[in-house]
Enzyme design. Sequence first.
Site, PDB file in Angstrom:
ATOM      1  N   GLY A 106      46.262  36.203  38.034  1.00 54.17           N
ATOM      2  CA  GLY A 106      45.741  34.975  37.403  1.00 54.17           C
ATOM      3  C   GLY A 106      44.236  34.878  37.520  1.00 54.17           C
ATOM      4  N   ARG A 111      31.442  33.764  29.321  1.00 52.43           N
ATOM      5  CA  ARG A 111      31.808  34.790  28.342  1.00 52.43           C
ATOM      6  C   ARG A 111      32.628  34.194  27.218  1.00 52.43           C
ATOM      7  NH1 ARG A 111      35.712  38.782  31.932  1.00 52.43           N
ATOM      8  NH2 ARG A 111      37.268  37.214  32.424  1.00 52.43           N
ATOM      9  N   ASP A 136      46.049  43.997  33.904  1.00 57.02           N
ATOM     10  CA  ASP A 136      45.494  42.636  33.828  1.00 57.02           C
ATOM     11  C   ASP A 136      44.065  42.647  33.303  1.00 57.02           C
ATOM     12  OD1 ASP A 136      45.295  43.919  36.499  1.00 57.02           O
ATOM     13  OD2 ASP A 136      43.941  42.266  36.923  1.00 57.02           O
TER      14      ASP A 136
HETATM   15  P1  AMP Z   1      39.769  42.488  38.815  1.00 56.64           P
HETATM   16  O1  AMP Z   1      40.496  43.737  39.131  1.00 56.64           O
HETATM   17  O2  AMP Z   1      38.349  42.449  39.281  1.00 56.64           O
HETATM   18  O3  AMP Z   1      39.891  42.109  37.381  1.00 56.64           O
HETATM   19  O4  AMP Z   1      40.467  41.326  39.658  1.00 56.64           O
HETATM   20  C1  AMP Z   1      41.833  41.257  39.934  1.00 56.64           C
HETATM   21  C2  AMP Z   1      42.214  39.866  40.346  1.00 56.64           C
HETATM   22  O5  AMP Z   1      41.450  39.422  41.455  1.00 56.64           O
HETATM   23  C3  AMP Z   1      42.026  38.826  39.260  1.00 56.64           C
HETATM   24  O6  AMP Z   1      43.123  37.958  39.321  1.00 56.64           O
HETATM   25  C4  AMP Z   1      40.743  38.140  39.665  1.00 56.64           C
HETATM   26  O7  AMP Z   1      40.678  36.832  39.168  1.00 56.64           O
HETATM   27  C5  AMP Z   1      40.820  38.178  41.173  1.00 56.64           C
HETATM   28  N1  AMP Z   1      39.491  38.121  41.829  1.00 56.64           N
HETATM   29  C6  AMP Z   1      38.535  39.080  41.836  1.00 56.64           C
HETATM   30  N2  AMP Z   1      37.469  38.658  42.549  1.00 56.64           N
HETATM   31  C7  AMP Z   1      37.741  37.400  42.999  1.00 56.64           C
HETATM   32  C8  AMP Z   1      37.034  36.432  43.798  1.00 56.64           C
HETATM   33  N3  AMP Z   1      35.818  36.664  44.267  1.00 56.64           N
HETATM   34  N4  AMP Z   1      37.654  35.258  44.036  1.00 56.64           N
HETATM   35  C9  AMP Z   1      38.880  35.020  43.556  1.00 56.64           C
HETATM   36  N5  AMP Z   1      39.596  35.882  42.838  1.00 56.64           N
HETATM   37  C10 AMP Z   1      39.040  37.074  42.547  1.00 56.64           C
HETATM   38 MG    MG Z   2      40.309  41.214  35.980  1.00 54.28          MG
END
Ligand code: AMP
Ligand code: MG
Length: 487
Positions: A91, A176, A255
């Site tokens: 999410g 974005r 995702d």
């Molecule tokens: P990503 O692989 O960077 O797209 O992130 C995978 C998941 O981790 C997604 O659900 C992001 O919203 C969550 N996420 C990444 N960085 C953060 C953060 N600093 N705080 C909260 N959620 C994060």
């Molecule tokens: Mg992501």
Amino acid sequence: MNTPFSDATISNHFAELGSAFYTRLEPQGLTEPRLLHVNAEVAQLLGLSAEQWQSQSFIDMMAGNQALPQGQTLAAVYSGHQFGHWAGQLGDGRAHLLGAVETEQGFLEIQLKGAGLTPYSRMGDGRAVLRSSIREYLASQAMTGLGIPTTQALSIVVSDDPVYRETIETAAVVSRVAPTFVRFGSFEHWANRPQQLRQLLHYVVDQFYPHCGTPGLTPDAELVQNMLREVVRRSAQMVAHWQTVGFCHGVMNTDNMSILGLTMDYGPYAFIDHFKIDYICNTTDQGGRYAWFRQPSIVHWNLARLASCFLELCPEPELQAVLAHYEADYLQQYHLNLQHKFGFDQWLKDDDQLANDWWHLLHDHQADLTLSFRSLSTVFEHPDAWLALFGNSQAAQAWLTRYQQRSQLNQHSQLERVQQMDQHNPLYVLRNHLAQNAIEAAQRGDVLPLERLFTVLRTPHVWQEGYDDLALPPRPDQSLPALSCSS
Ligand code: AMP
Ligand code: MG
């Protein structure tokens, strides 16, 4: 002056899906936000005047301190496969959807990244640091300039709020823009719950793929096949563009795959400088799952995960039949790109061998991908400049001889050839060391390097006076280590 977006037609079509798909909430926002940069073209597309995007109200909205007029702020739920494994619910852990603005390109959603905690933040802090926000912002501009489907970026706002990573950094929010941020993972989330799955399917077809059928009238199995066919085509085209420009995404989890075939979620990505077939841009990716040469097969794998969500709505052989189009879709775009980049007026069967040998030649010499392509347009007049990129090797000489023979089959003029090549071989790409330089300057309060980079990336195929330094690969002392997922 009217408040930004107060004259705009705002839609909350995603919110209309119902509360199972998201959580309504207010962002935490930033303390005393300042505008670091705004993409005037995107702002204009969204109907903002210069006065409006320079206003305090705009900064407050883009920091998450003020809602979009009429907008319903929310964080969406999705699931996904990360590095090949089912990760369950994820999410928007640090993204807030503000609403959609009507534009000449249809409704475009505005989403903030880094404006604070959401119910999906898990262990994270909901924040984005200045460094990663600039990287996302510049990558969006770079891909747009290259004509590669991508989410766009509207603005970066910054603050002195501390964010704790390996060291203490400062917070930023990048806004974005895209027709939707629905991902493969949004469907995976509902894979075993046909009612919500159908609802999401109907929503996506209705809003973004209306030519795929009429939800409620067209049988669901048909809607699934028609939509999947589009997603297969668009995703194949997207990754074909990545390959030929030397872009590595770095985190091709399901995702991070847009249902519209847009490049999205820029993290530890890279435009390859010194080419390696097995280049890995993400230090978290120890096994090289997302290495350059694997990207096309990973997109196929991700599409198969998406297709498998629909097993209850569509018979498996039909889903397989749609997925089977992937390779041809990919090769069509890949060949077209290389045809343009090599300056051929058509793609011939034997050209595949020449192309494969090209990649191996680059790999063996770790030649600069961007300059090797770019200087190919004048290679017949200036072979020395091109050969120098390959250490004047015999292998390069031999490849050039074959290339020259092949080029004689062209029907178009030399002038047409050069024009075509220069329109398809960029001079400026977002090299990591250039992004890093812009980041470090911005951290010191100097936005000029960011501004300069932003300028050339807008029209990356056109030489611009006074920017030659931005066309060069990194010197050894400028080379940077690969980045991690927390970039
Ligand atoms: P990503 O692989 O960077 O797209 O992130 C995978 C998941 O981790 C997604 O659900 C992001 O919203 C969550 N996420 C990444 N960085 C953060 C953060 N600093 N705080 C909260 N959620 C994060
Ligand atoms: Mg992501």
